[in-house]
Design an enzyme around this catalytic site. Structure first.
Site, PDB file in Angstrom:
ATOM      1  N   GLU A  42       3.442  42.145   8.519  1.00 28.07           N
ATOM      2  CA  GLU A  42       2.459  42.434   7.610  1.00 28.07           C
ATOM      3  C   GLU A  42       1.692  41.189   6.986  1.00 28.07           C
ATOM      4  OE1 GLU A  42       4.173  44.935   4.216  1.00 28.07           O
ATOM      5  OE2 GLU A  42       2.606  44.224   3.029  1.00 28.07           O
ATOM      6  N   ARG A  46      -4.204  38.836   0.613  1.00 29.48           N
ATOM      7  CA  ARG A  46      -4.324  38.148  -0.939  1.00 29.48           C
ATOM      8  C   ARG A  46      -4.863  36.484  -0.618  1.00 29.48           C
ATOM      9  NH1 ARG A  46       1.914  39.122  -2.720  1.00 29.48           N
ATOM     10  NH2 ARG A  46       1.917  41.159  -2.241  1.00 29.48           N
ATOM     11  N   THR A  70      -0.943  44.492   1.090  1.00 33.68           N
ATOM     12  CA  THR A  70      -1.736  44.420  -0.289  1.00 33.68           C
ATOM     13  C   THR A  70      -3.298  45.070  -0.044  1.00 33.68           C
ATOM     14  OG1 THR A  70      -0.588  42.364  -0.307  1.00 33.68           O
ATOM     15  CG2 THR A  70      -2.164  42.730  -2.088  1.00 33.68           C
ATOM     16  N   LYS A 130       5.802  53.080   0.917  1.00 34.84           N
ATOM     17  CA  LYS A 130       6.534  51.761   0.408  1.00 34.84           C
ATOM     18  C   LYS A 130       7.140  51.944  -1.136  1.00 34.84           C
ATOM     19  CE  LYS A 130       4.760  47.198  -1.012  1.00 34.84           C
ATOM     20  NZ  LYS A 130       4.188  45.987  -0.393  1.00 34.84           N
TER      21      LYS A 130
HETATM   22  C1  3PG Z   1       4.698  42.102  -1.469  1.00 35.76           C
HETATM   23  O1  3PG Z   1       3.943  42.741  -1.263  1.00 35.76           O
HETATM   24  O2  3PG Z   1       4.666  41.259  -2.443  1.00 35.76           O
HETATM   25  C2  3PG Z   1       6.020  42.277  -1.033  1.00 35.76           C
HETATM   26  O3  3PG Z   1       6.569  43.556  -1.493  1.00 35.76           O
HETATM   27  C3  3PG Z   1       6.909  41.092  -0.764  1.00 35.76           C
HETATM   28  O4  3PG Z   1       7.625  41.056  -2.064  1.00 35.76           O
HETATM   29  P1  3PG Z   1       8.491  39.622  -1.901  1.00 35.76           P
HETATM   30  O5  3PG Z   1       7.873  38.538  -1.905  1.00 35.76           O
HETATM   31  O6  3PG Z   1       9.233  39.762  -3.034  1.00 35.76           O
HETATM   32  O7  3PG Z   1       9.342  39.841  -0.428  1.00 35.76           O
END
Ligand code: 3PG
Length: 212
Positions: A42, A46, A70, A130
């Site tokens: 994934e 960002r 995201t 999720k």
């Molecule tokens: C995110 O979308 O930020 C994921 O949930 C990853 O989270 P993490 O960096 O705490 O594993």
């Protein structure tokens, strides 16, 4: 790799969540994850290069299923589809985003953090979602308490999960896989340490065979 017809939650025990700052890292990261036994990634939307990174992986690493994470606005759905994403993940679920993701035809995991949000996703006809931010929202204990009232809902908890805590989530009846960024630390990517990414992926992949 084309989108799966089976459940997104059943492909791997851990979905690597990756933040890419340098598009040149995309293909080697993907190859390292595949080498470690995790053929799913994934890429979070960002950073400015995220869509280019998805396109590069889709074009050059056929053994991996690359998705966009995201996804927070309906316009990003079309952008991710155009880039070649094979699935979508959102941190939360607005009605317009749910509608757009449903219409795009790709598998997706809408984000939920409360009982009502999970119920809204179920009402929209989706059983896979999720759970984010997992640790801050109550962790495995919270998810366990949703299994009885919402038996149809299946979750990919993500957010604050580590190699140590992943197994406690994977043991739950309503969890198919977990997501996390711990497999692709920023310093490993910056150093081009693909062996470290491969080793972390192999450790995570083994969570699916340990009986947890
Ligand atoms: C995110 O979308 O930020 C994921 O949930 C990853 O989270 P993490 O960096 O705490 O594993």
């Amino acid at each position: 790799m084309s989108s799966p017809s089976e459940s997104l939650l059943s492909l791997v025990p851990v979905v690597p969540v990756v933040v890419i700052d340098d598009v040149a890292h995309a293909v080697p990261v993907a190859r390292a994850l595949v080498a470690g036994g995790l053929p799913v990634v994934e890429l979070t939307l960002r950073t400015p290069v995220a869509l280019d990174a998805i396109a590069a992986i889709a074009a050059e690493v056929p053994d991996i299923l690359v998705g966009a994470g995201t996804v927070v606005s309906p316009s990003q759905v079309e952008q991710a589809v155009q880039a070649g994403a094979g699935f979508l993940v959102s941190p939360g679920s607005t009605p317009s985003l749910l509608a757009e993701m449903s219409a795009c035809g790709l598998p997706f995991l809408p984000g939920t953090a409360t009982v009502s949000e999970a119920m809204a996703v179920l009402e929209a006809g989706r059983t896979e979602m999720k759970f984010f931010p997992a640790e801050a929202s109550g962790g495995a204990a919270y998810l366990r308490s949703l299994a009885s009232p919402l038996p149809a809902a299946r979750f990919c908890p993500t957010g604050g999960i580590t190699a140590v805590t992943a197994a406690s989530y994977l043991a739950l009846p309503n969890v198919g896989c977990v997501g996390g960024s711990w497999l692709t630390p920023a310093d490993a990517l910056a150093a081009g340490d693909w062996d470290r990414v491969r080793a972390l992926a192999a450790e995570a992949a083994a969570l699916g065979t340990s009986g947890s």
